[in-house]
Design a protein around this motif. Structure first.
Motif, PDB file in Angstrom:
ATOM      1  N   PRO A   1      44.355  13.508  51.862  1.00 18.22           N
ATOM      2  CA  PRO A   1      44.103  12.932  50.536  1.00 18.22           C
ATOM      3  C   PRO A   1      42.649  13.096  50.101  1.00 18.22           C
ATOM      4  O   PRO A   1      41.728  12.736  50.835  1.00 18.22           O
ATOM      5  CB  PRO A   1      44.455  11.452  50.717  1.00 18.22           C
ATOM      6  N   PHE A   2      42.452  13.633  48.894  1.00 21.57           N
ATOM      7  CA  PHE A   2      41.122  13.712  48.300  1.00 21.57           C
ATOM      8  C   PHE A   2      40.669  12.311  47.898  1.00 21.57           C
ATOM      9  O   PHE A   2      41.454  11.363  47.862  1.00 21.57           O
ATOM     10  CB  PHE A   2      41.168  14.641  47.078  1.00 21.57           C
ATOM     11  N   ASP A   3      39.411  12.178  47.587  1.00 22.51           N
ATOM     12  CA  ASP A   3      38.853  10.884  47.195  1.00 22.51           C
ATOM     13  C   ASP A   3      39.676  10.261  46.060  1.00 22.51           C
ATOM     14  O   ASP A   3      39.917  10.898  45.028  1.00 22.51           O
ATOM     15  CB  ASP A   3      37.399  11.065  46.755  1.00 22.51           C
ATOM     16  N   ASN A   4      40.117   9.039  46.275  1.00 24.89           N
ATOM     17  CA  ASN A   4      40.872   8.240  45.301  1.00 24.89           C
ATOM     18  C   ASN A   4      42.267   8.791  45.022  1.00 24.89           C
ATOM     19  O   ASN A   4      42.925   8.366  44.065  1.00 24.89           O
ATOM     20  CB  ASN A   4      40.108   8.102  43.976  1.00 24.89           C
ATOM     21  N   TYR A   5      42.752   9.688  45.848  1.00 25.65           N
ATOM     22  CA  TYR A   5      44.109  10.204  45.666  1.00 25.65           C
ATOM     23  C   TYR A   5      45.139   9.086  45.784  1.00 25.65           C
ATOM     24  O   TYR A   5      46.169   9.095  45.118  1.00 25.65           O
ATOM     25  CB  TYR A   5      44.375  11.290  46.715  1.00 25.65           C
ATOM     26  N   LEU A   6      44.848   8.104  46.638  1.00 24.27           N
ATOM     27  CA  LEU A   6      45.752   6.966  46.839  1.00 24.27           C
ATOM     28  C   LEU A   6      45.301   5.743  46.053  1.00 24.27           C
ATOM     29  O   LEU A   6      45.659   4.609  46.385  1.00 24.27           O
ATOM     30  CB  LEU A   6      45.851   6.642  48.335  1.00 24.27           C
ATOM     31  N   ASP A   7      44.511   5.980  44.992  1.00 19.25           N
ATOM     32  CA  ASP A   7      44.087   4.907  44.078  1.00 19.25           C
ATOM     33  C   ASP A   7      43.373   3.760  44.788  1.00 19.25           C
ATOM     34  O   ASP A   7      43.526   2.589  44.414  1.00 19.25           O
ATOM     35  CB  ASP A   7      45.292   4.362  43.297  1.00 19.25           C
TER      36      ASP A   7
ATOM     37  N   GLN B   1      43.889   2.402  47.634  1.00 21.53           N
ATOM     38  CA  GLN B   1      44.750   1.465  48.361  1.00 21.53           C
ATOM     39  C   GLN B   1      44.522   1.487  49.865  1.00 21.53           C
ATOM     40  O   GLN B   1      44.943   0.568  50.569  1.00 21.53           O
ATOM     41  CB  GLN B   1      46.222   1.776  48.057  1.00 21.53           C
ATOM     42  N   THR B   2      43.885   2.552  50.360  1.00 26.87           N
ATOM     43  CA  THR B   2      43.612   2.633  51.798  1.00 26.87           C
ATOM     44  C   THR B   2      42.152   3.005  52.012  1.00 26.87           C
ATOM     45  O   THR B   2      41.541   3.677  51.171  1.00 26.87           O
ATOM     46  CB  THR B   2      44.492   3.695  52.476  1.00 26.87           C
TER      47      THR B   2
END
Length: 423
Positions: free
Chosen positions: A174-180, A182-183
């Motif tokens: 996951p790129f930076d902030n790809y998971l908003d 949340q992790t």
């Protein structure tokens, strides 16, 4: 703007269906200067595309053009493979004295071929040779080129499908902030690295863009990049920064990773390094990684001497006092940010967000087809802009770094009108 139907017959009958930019801009361009392009009928277009970032100093920059013409008129070497030439020496000395030494960067310079994907391929090959491992980690929505090795670390499904074969030895994270948010950063990556049952082969390297241009203008935080560098160091992986589109001052500093205060092991550079839009690329790496055997990686067109000439002229003209260029780019970026804020305020129900750094910006629309409609209307109004993102949902702004405040304001007003008129 009234546009007569251009004669496109030879392009449509003879040229491959693979052509793309010309479909969004259905005219025949004839000349260009600075931030303006002109078609055969004399229609003028303000250029917010800049050769996909290859023309940071504008079209036919007069200083660079003069250096090139003088070199050609004296019958300077044009094609030299990797032979030593006076043009290459002048570029290397300028690059060392103006770019590398002031930043305390120890890099060796390799000329891998004329394009960005050549630089990426050489970086991946070198990392695997140094570490003796095959796996490379890349990031979601990454774009690193269209040859097979580069596609293996590219995220876009449409571009990957064009390979026609399985793309292996690459693992996306996951790129930076790809998971908003949340992790925590890199929790999944590090868990896979430490778990002997994860199925992740120990990577040779990680490749990353500090701002994902083709991926939708996704901007990595400096903090995230520093954490990534730390992960690479702790887990014995090389850090490759792909600075092909975001380097050469696009984000402000000459290298886009400078703001984060990191020193990548390998850096790929292309697009605007020649300054004039001519093919040229570099693979930079720390001296201890220079394990190549002579001729182990080569290419017929890796010694583009006219590009060396314009590249040296660009460095000497714009980067001898790099702080001035950086300050100007940041000021232009603030001008863009203010205008985009106003556009978003006027169209809050239709725009998800805007984002960028320096002179690369994007507007993401909630309706994924809207960006293409805006780009089409902008062309009709005399502005060249493209779209990016996995579904083309982002309008991408990439003007020349030398654009004037008045030209920038003109283009931003046209963009606002295009957004308004496609609602």
């Amino acid at each position: 703007m009234t546009i007569t139907q251009p004669d496109l017959s030879v392009f449509e009958t003879l040229e491959s269906e693979v052509r793309s930019y010309c479909r969004g801009w259905p005219t025949v361009f004839d000349r260009a200067q600075g931030s303006r392009m002109y078609d055969e009928d004399g229609h003028e277009y303000l250029d917010f595309f800049a050769g996909a970032g290859s023309l940071n100093y504008g079209h036919n920059n007069p200083v660079l053009k003069r250096a090139l013409i003088d070199y050609l008129e004296r019958d300077g070497v044009v094609h030299g493979l990797d032979m030593s030439t006076s043009a290459k020496r002048a570029f290397l000395e300028s690059f060392q004295n103006i770019i590398l030494r002031p930043r305390d960067l120890p890099y060796k310079v390799m000329f891998p071929g004329p394009t960005g994907t050549n630089a990426v391929e050489s970086a991946l090959k070198l990392a695997r040779k140094v570490k003796g491992r095959e796996s490379i980690v890349s990031f979601t929505n990454a774009f690193h080129g269209m040859s097979l090795g580069s596609l293996a670390v590219t995220g876009n499904a449409f571009k990957r499908a064009g390979a026609g074969i399985p793309l292996v030895h690459g693992t996306p994270m996951p790129f930076d902030n790809y998971l908003d948010g949340q992790t925590p950063d890199f929790i999944w990556f590090e868990r896979l690295l430490e778990d002997q049952g994860s199925g992740l082969n120990q990577p040779a390297a990680v490749i990353v863009e500090t701002v994902q241009g083709e991926g939708g203008i996704n901007v990595a935080r400096a903090e995230w990049l520093r954490k990534l560098a730390d992960v690479c160091e702790r887990w014995d992986m090389l850090l490759i920064v792909d600075d092909i589109q975001m380097g050469c001052g696009r984000t402000g500093a000459f290298f886009s990773f400078e703001e984060a205060g990191i020193t990548p092991d390998i850096v790929t550079v292309s697009k605007s390094i020649s300054g004039y839009g001519m093919p040229m690329s570099l693979c930079l790496f720390k001296p201890e990684l220079d394990v190549w055997e002579p001729g182990e990686h080569n290419g017929t067109f890796r010694g583009n001497n006219p590009a060396f000439v314009t590249a040296a002229a660009a460095l000497e003209t714009y980067w001898t006092d790099g702080s001035a260029m950086e300050k100007q780019t940041r000021a232009r970026g603030e001008q863009v940010e203010q205008a985009l804020t106003a556009i978003v305020d006027e169209n809050r129900a239709e725009i998800k967000e805007f984002r960028g750094r320096g002179l690369v910006w994007g507007i993401e629309f909630l309706d994924k087809d809207r960006a293409s409609a805006v780009a089409k209307r902008a062309f009709e109004l005399g502005l060249l802009i493209e779209t990016s993102g996995p579904e083309g949902e982002v309008v991408k702004l990439l003007p020349a770094l030398t654009i004037t405040p008045d030209e920038l304001d003109e283009g931003l007003r046209t963009l606002a009108r295009a957004v308004r008129e496609t609602a």
